[in-house]
Design a protein around this motif. Structure first.
Motif, PDB file in Angstrom:
ATOM      1  N   ARG A   1       0.846  -1.203   0.000  1.00  0.00           N
ATOM      2  CA  ARG A   1       0.000   0.000   0.000  1.00  0.00           C
ATOM      3  C   ARG A   1       0.884   1.258   0.000  1.00  0.00           C
ATOM      4  N   TYR A   2       1.936   1.270   0.825  1.00  0.00           N
ATOM      5  CA  TYR A   2       2.830   2.428   0.846  1.00  0.00           C
ATOM      6  C   TYR A   2       3.524   2.607  -0.499  1.00  0.00           C
ATOM      7  N   ARG A   3       3.952   1.519  -1.108  1.00  0.00           N
ATOM      8  CA  ARG A   3       4.593   1.614  -2.425  1.00  0.00           C
ATOM      9  C   ARG A   3       3.620   2.169  -3.469  1.00  0.00           C
ATOM     10  N   SER A   4       2.355   1.742  -3.409  1.00  0.00           N
ATOM     11  CA  SER A   4       1.391   2.222  -4.407  1.00  0.00           C
ATOM     12  C   SER A   4       1.075   3.698  -4.208  1.00  0.00           C
ATOM     13  N   VAL A   5       1.148   4.185  -2.987  1.00  0.00           N
ATOM     14  CA  VAL A   5       0.834   5.580  -2.681  1.00  0.00           C
ATOM     15  C   VAL A   5       2.061   6.482  -2.829  1.00  0.00           C
ATOM     16  N   LEU A   6       3.209   6.021  -2.348  1.00  0.00           N
ATOM     17  CA  LEU A   6       4.410   6.855  -2.283  1.00  0.00           C
ATOM     18  C   LEU A   6       5.442   6.542  -3.370  1.00  0.00           C
ATOM     19  N   GLY A   7       5.229   5.463  -4.119  1.00  0.00           N
ATOM     20  CA  GLY A   7       6.204   5.059  -5.123  1.00  0.00           C
ATOM     21  C   GLY A   7       7.252   4.155  -4.500  1.00  0.00           C
ATOM     22  N   GLU A   8       8.287   3.892  -5.251  1.00  0.00           N
ATOM     23  CA  GLU A   8       9.365   3.058  -4.721  1.00  0.00           C
ATOM     24  C   GLU A   8      10.124   3.840  -3.644  1.00  0.00           C
ATOM     25  N   PRO A   9      10.577   3.166  -2.592  1.00  0.00           N
ATOM     26  CA  PRO A   9      11.317   3.861  -1.528  1.00  0.00           C
ATOM     27  C   PRO A   9      12.565   4.554  -2.070  1.00  0.00           C
ATOM     28  N   SER A  10      12.909   5.676  -1.474  1.00  0.00           N
ATOM     29  CA  SER A  10      14.133   6.377  -1.861  1.00  0.00           C
ATOM     30  C   SER A  10      15.354   5.684  -1.275  1.00  0.00           C
ATOM     31  N   ALA A  11      15.147   4.893  -0.212  1.00  0.00           N
ATOM     32  CA  ALA A  11      16.242   4.157   0.410  1.00  0.00           C
ATOM     33  C   ALA A  11      15.684   2.884   1.026  1.00  0.00           C
ATOM     34  N   THR A  12      16.475   1.832   0.974  1.00  0.00           N
ATOM     35  CA  THR A  12      16.140   0.581   1.651  1.00  0.00           C
ATOM     36  C   THR A  12      17.392   0.094   2.357  1.00  0.00           C
ATOM     37  N   ALA A  13      17.196  -0.574   3.476  1.00  0.00           N
ATOM     38  CA  ALA A  13      18.333  -1.109   4.226  1.00  0.00           C
ATOM     39  C   ALA A  13      17.874  -2.331   5.007  1.00  0.00           C
ATOM     40  N   ARG A  14      18.792  -3.233   5.209  1.00  0.00           N
ATOM     41  CA  ARG A  14      18.534  -4.402   6.061  1.00  0.00           C
ATOM     42  C   ARG A  14      18.969  -3.997   7.458  1.00  0.00           C
ATOM     43  N   ARG A  15      18.121  -4.264   8.459  1.00  0.00           N
ATOM     44  CA  ARG A  15      18.428  -3.891   9.838  1.00  0.00           C
ATOM     45  C   ARG A  15      18.233  -5.061  10.771  1.00  0.00           C
ATOM     46  N   LYS A  16      19.036  -5.078  11.804  1.00  0.00           N
ATOM     47  CA  LYS A  16      18.877  -6.087  12.848  1.00  0.00           C
ATOM     48  C   LYS A  16      18.449  -5.363  14.118  1.00  0.00           C
ATOM     49  N   ILE A  17      17.325  -5.794  14.673  1.00  0.00           N
ATOM     50  CA  ILE A  17      16.806  -5.226  15.923  1.00  0.00           C
ATOM     51  C   ILE A  17      16.739  -6.381  16.908  1.00  0.00           C
ATOM     52  N   GLY A  18      17.688  -6.414  17.834  1.00  0.00           N
ATOM     53  CA  GLY A  18      17.803  -7.580  18.703  1.00  0.00           C
ATOM     54  C   GLY A  18      18.170  -8.787  17.861  1.00  0.00           C
ATOM     55  N   ASP A  19      17.368  -9.846  17.957  1.00  0.00           N
ATOM     56  CA  ASP A  19      17.598 -11.059  17.162  1.00  0.00           C
ATOM     57  C   ASP A  19      16.837 -11.043  15.840  1.00  0.00           C
ATOM     58  N   LEU A  20      16.044 -10.019  15.618  1.00  0.00           N
ATOM     59  CA  LEU A  20      15.180  -9.972  14.446  1.00  0.00           C
ATOM     60  C   LEU A  20      15.799  -9.144  13.328  1.00  0.00           C
ATOM     61  N   GLU A  21      15.688  -9.660  12.111  1.00  0.00           N
ATOM     62  CA  GLU A  21      16.129  -8.895  10.950  1.00  0.00           C
ATOM     63  C   GLU A  21      14.909  -8.355  10.230  1.00  0.00           C
ATOM     64  N   CYS A  22      15.026  -7.140   9.727  1.00  0.00           N
ATOM     65  CA  CYS A  22      13.918  -6.540   8.993  1.00  0.00           C
ATOM     66  C   CYS A  22      14.475  -5.660   7.880  1.00  0.00           C
ATOM     67  N   ASP A  23      13.583  -5.247   7.015  1.00  0.00           N
ATOM     68  CA  ASP A  23      13.925  -4.292   5.969  1.00  0.00           C
ATOM     69  C   ASP A  23      13.349  -2.943   6.357  1.00  0.00           C
ATOM     70  N   ALA A  24      14.144  -1.902   6.212  1.00  0.00           N
ATOM     71  CA  ALA A  24      13.692  -0.535   6.453  1.00  0.00           C
ATOM     72  C   ALA A  24      13.529   0.144   5.102  1.00  0.00           C
ATOM     73  N   LEU A  25      12.309   0.599   4.821  1.00  0.00           N
ATOM     74  CA  LEU A  25      11.984   1.305   3.580  1.00  0.00           C
ATOM     75  C   LEU A  25      11.723   2.761   3.939  1.00  0.00           C
ATOM     76  N   GLN A  26      12.305   3.700   3.204  1.00  0.00           N
ATOM     77  CA  GLN A  26      12.138   5.116   3.523  1.00  0.00           C
ATOM     78  C   GLN A  26      11.719   5.912   2.294  1.00  0.00           C
ATOM     79  N   TRP A  27      10.833   6.889   2.560  1.00  0.00           N
ATOM     80  CA  TRP A  27      10.363   7.803   1.526  1.00  0.00           C
ATOM     81  C   TRP A  27      10.498   9.245   2.020  1.00  0.00           C
ATOM     82  N   PRO A  28      10.823  10.183   1.140  1.00  0.00           N
ATOM     83  CA  PRO A  28      10.843  11.593   1.537  1.00  0.00           C
ATOM     84  C   PRO A  28       9.424  12.091   1.806  1.00  0.00           C
ATOM     85  N   VAL A  29       9.328  13.075   2.674  1.00  0.00           N
ATOM     86  CA  VAL A  29       8.052  13.709   2.998  1.00  0.00           C
ATOM     87  C   VAL A  29       8.277  15.208   2.798  1.00  0.00           C
TER      88      VAL A  29
END
Length: 192
Positions: free
Chosen positions: A65-93
């Motif tokens: 939904r965010y991609r359809s509204v905001l377009g492709e993220p301007s930045a993406t990164a893989r992040r580790k929070i504790g034992d969990l890995e996630c992807d961080a997607l960022q868009w300019p505002v």
């Protein structure tokens, strides 16, 4: 035949962010809405459309939904929070050029968190005193680092966060955030 509704885009999304912030900072929201050249009815309509998208039985996943509204993220990164890995997607505002809207997704695409964060390379404001904690000046992470240790508290609604913290001089306070952006700080125990 009624005119077709334009696609929901970045301007509409900014209005959704503002709509939730209006509960805490109506004057700042009105100023921002005027800066965007948008009326109150348009802000309400954007929020109505957003809520319909979120609640639709045919709704896409939140990240899509965010991609359809905001377009492709301007930045993406893989992040580790504790034992969990996630992807961080960022868009300019555009309304907040020093910030980015960030979505943290789990493997498989489930959204864990969605909020405003400081843009890479943008300087965070100095946060040392209660006077430095001005509405819309800083994010959850920045306040948590500056006034550590803090205690996360349950938010009063979706997209809201609260931190219990101690201000200089030993004064306990509660910082209220909407979409990750500081809205107000009040003495602990003071009802909203």
């Amino acid at each position: 035949m009624p005119p077709s509704t334009p696609p929901f885009g970045p301007l509409d999304f900014q209005l959704v962010l503002l709509r939730r912030m209006a509960d805490h900072q109506p004057v700042l929201v009105d100023d921002a809405r005027r800066e965007l050249g948008v009326g109150l009815a348009e802000m309400r309509e954007a929020n109505r459309r957003w809520q319909a998208m979120v609640r639709s039985p045919r709704s896409r996943g939140a990240a899509q939904r965010y991609r359809s509204v905001l377009g492709e993220p301007s930045a993406t990164a893989r992040r580790k929070i504790g034992d969990l890995e996630c992807d961080a997607l960022q868009w300019p505002v555009p309304l907040w050029p020093g910030l980015r809207f960030e979505v943290l997704t789990a493997p498989g695409g489930a959204v864990w968190n969605e909020w405003l964060v400081r843009a890479p390379g943008a300087a965070a404001p100095p946060l040392h005193t209660a006077d430095d904690l001005r509405p819309w000046s800083c994010t959850v992470d920045e306040v948590a680092r500056a006034f550590a240790p803090v205690r996360p508290m349950e938010g009063t609604a979706p997209t809201r966060w609260r931190l219990a913290l101690t201000l200089p001089g030993g004064h306990p306070a509660v910082a209220e955030f909407t979409w990750g952006l500081l809205q107000e700080v009040r003495p602990a125990g003071t009802p909203r």
